[in-house]
Scaffold this active site. Sequence first.
Site, PDB file in Angstrom:
ATOM      1  N   SER A   1       0.814  -1.215   0.000  1.00  0.00           N
ATOM      2  CA  SER A   1       0.000   0.000   0.000  1.00  0.00           C
ATOM      3  C   SER A   1       0.852   1.272   0.000  1.00  0.00           C
ATOM      4  CB  SER A   1      -0.958  -0.039   1.196  1.00  0.00           C
ATOM      5  OG  SER A   1      -1.929   0.960   1.111  1.00  0.00           O
TER       6      SER A   1
ATOM      7  N   ASP B   1      -2.359   6.453  -3.571  1.00  0.00           N
ATOM      8  CA  ASP B   1      -1.234   5.800  -2.908  1.00  0.00           C
ATOM      9  C   ASP B   1      -0.696   4.690  -3.799  1.00  0.00           C
ATOM     10  OD1 ASP B   1      -3.251   3.930  -2.602  1.00  0.00           O
ATOM     11  OD2 ASP B   1      -2.655   3.368  -0.581  1.00  0.00           O
TER      12      ASP B   1
ATOM     13  N   ASP C   1      -0.937   1.500  -4.085  1.00  0.00           N
ATOM     14  CA  ASP C   1      -1.775   0.450  -4.690  1.00  0.00           C
ATOM     15  C   ASP C   1      -3.134   0.969  -5.145  1.00  0.00           C
ATOM     16  OD1 ASP C   1      -2.817   0.733  -2.094  1.00  0.00           O
ATOM     17  OD2 ASP C   1      -3.449  -1.353  -2.008  1.00  0.00           O
TER      18      ASP C   1
ATOM     19  N   ASP D   1      -5.720   2.330  -3.618  1.00  0.00           N
ATOM     20  CA  ASP D   1      -6.970   2.188  -2.861  1.00  0.00           C
ATOM     21  C   ASP D   1      -7.230   3.370  -1.929  1.00  0.00           C
ATOM     22  OD1 ASP D   1      -5.134   1.662  -0.852  1.00  0.00           O
ATOM     23  OD2 ASP D   1      -6.084  -0.197  -0.170  1.00  0.00           O
TER      24      ASP D   1
END
Length: 459
Positions: free
Chosen positions: A102, A243, A245, A247
Amino acid sequence: MAQKYFGTDGIRGKANVFPMTPDFAMKVGMAVGVLFRSQRQSRRVVIGKDTRLSGYMLENALVSGFTAAGMEAFLLGPVPTPAVAMLCRSLRADLGVMISASHNPFYDNGIKLFGPDGFKLSDEIEKKIEQLIDTDLSKSLASCAEIGYAKRVEGDIYRYIEYAKRTLPRDVRLDALRIVVDCANGAAYKAAPRALWELGAEVFAINDAPNGTNINQKCGSTDLASLKQKVHEVRADVGIALDGDGDRVLIVDEKAQTVDGDQLIAVIAEHWHKTGRLQGNGVVTTIMSNLGLERFLNRKGLELVRTNVGDRYVVDAMRQKGYNIGGEASGHIVLSDFGTTGDGLVAALQILACMQESQSSMSHLCKRFEPVPQILKNVTIKNKNVLKKNQVKTAIDQATQRLGNEARLVIRASGTEPVIRIMGEGDEREVLDAVVAEMVDVIAHHDALSKVGASLEGS
């Protein structure tokens, strides 16, 4: 009871250090494959990743484990986490895997797991996986004739782009909008700029050239400096920060001011409430969301439900309550009308829709409430059980009483890092400063005592 390998968002750690080693990742693939092969029909797993260098290593290791267990692996390459959840459903897979840490630096990585419905796996299933990881699986693997295969899938990122675009109301276009999008050198570096451009915006993409080590490096939702500079430079209407990833999302308005997840939730909730789209007359957030958001929603006659930190817990509460908006101040925003997990691009599109439909500037739109003063401190620790000490518990109780009913004190262990997070919130800043500083000292002191005790025992 705490889980052995899984944290609040899957398994996470430093690449090439346990548990983020190739041999352990292969064991995870075997364990998950054995469990799902016995329960499902398609024996299909879709695997996505972000742009970290270690993603290649972990992807190959997971594929070895899954195919050894008889699963068919479909490799998506770099895609946002919500794309994995979406494609898990559309490709009728039994399982979705996202290789990502993440918003963490490039040297970390992780493994997130999704079920066939696109939702993250429950604690109960994760515990079963942990038990299998610690078991000899040699007799449970596939026979020679049943070994699975791996296939690299091309073009599915465009299916996600089309899916994201369809979440925008049909009568809304982004024509004439100047938008800067910070891709964090991460998984959304292709999807986000392309989707915004196809919807009519003039797009300025930054941090969209990943090299394996620059993901989240002074960019994205954890560092807005370069985005603010670009918004000011090109006189953009809005800046969007994702960010690593994809999400999470934070917004920068046309004045280069930060808009956090709480304000974004307030905007969408108010708009959907007015237009009859809000379900259940409430919103789900975490214990870290600002008290100002709760007061704002209450004035609108809406309920705010708080959960533990982690978008999986937000999603669980949304499903239980029948709500269709949930999220975190950090920028995880879940809109269950569209998806099953946090989706930075989709959330940004809904904010842009609110902006276009209200014909207002982003700075005006996103000032829904005045945040209550909030202080957040992190204490790096060695003893993860320091909060269980009676002296620490007593100090927390006393500090909570001192703040009173119109303030909040939240102290918790991070699920992804060796730190204790201390958050104080209330209208009296001086009292907050004193209480939070006191709790930092208490926790650091008792953690140090734990280290001294451990060294004496080992001597």
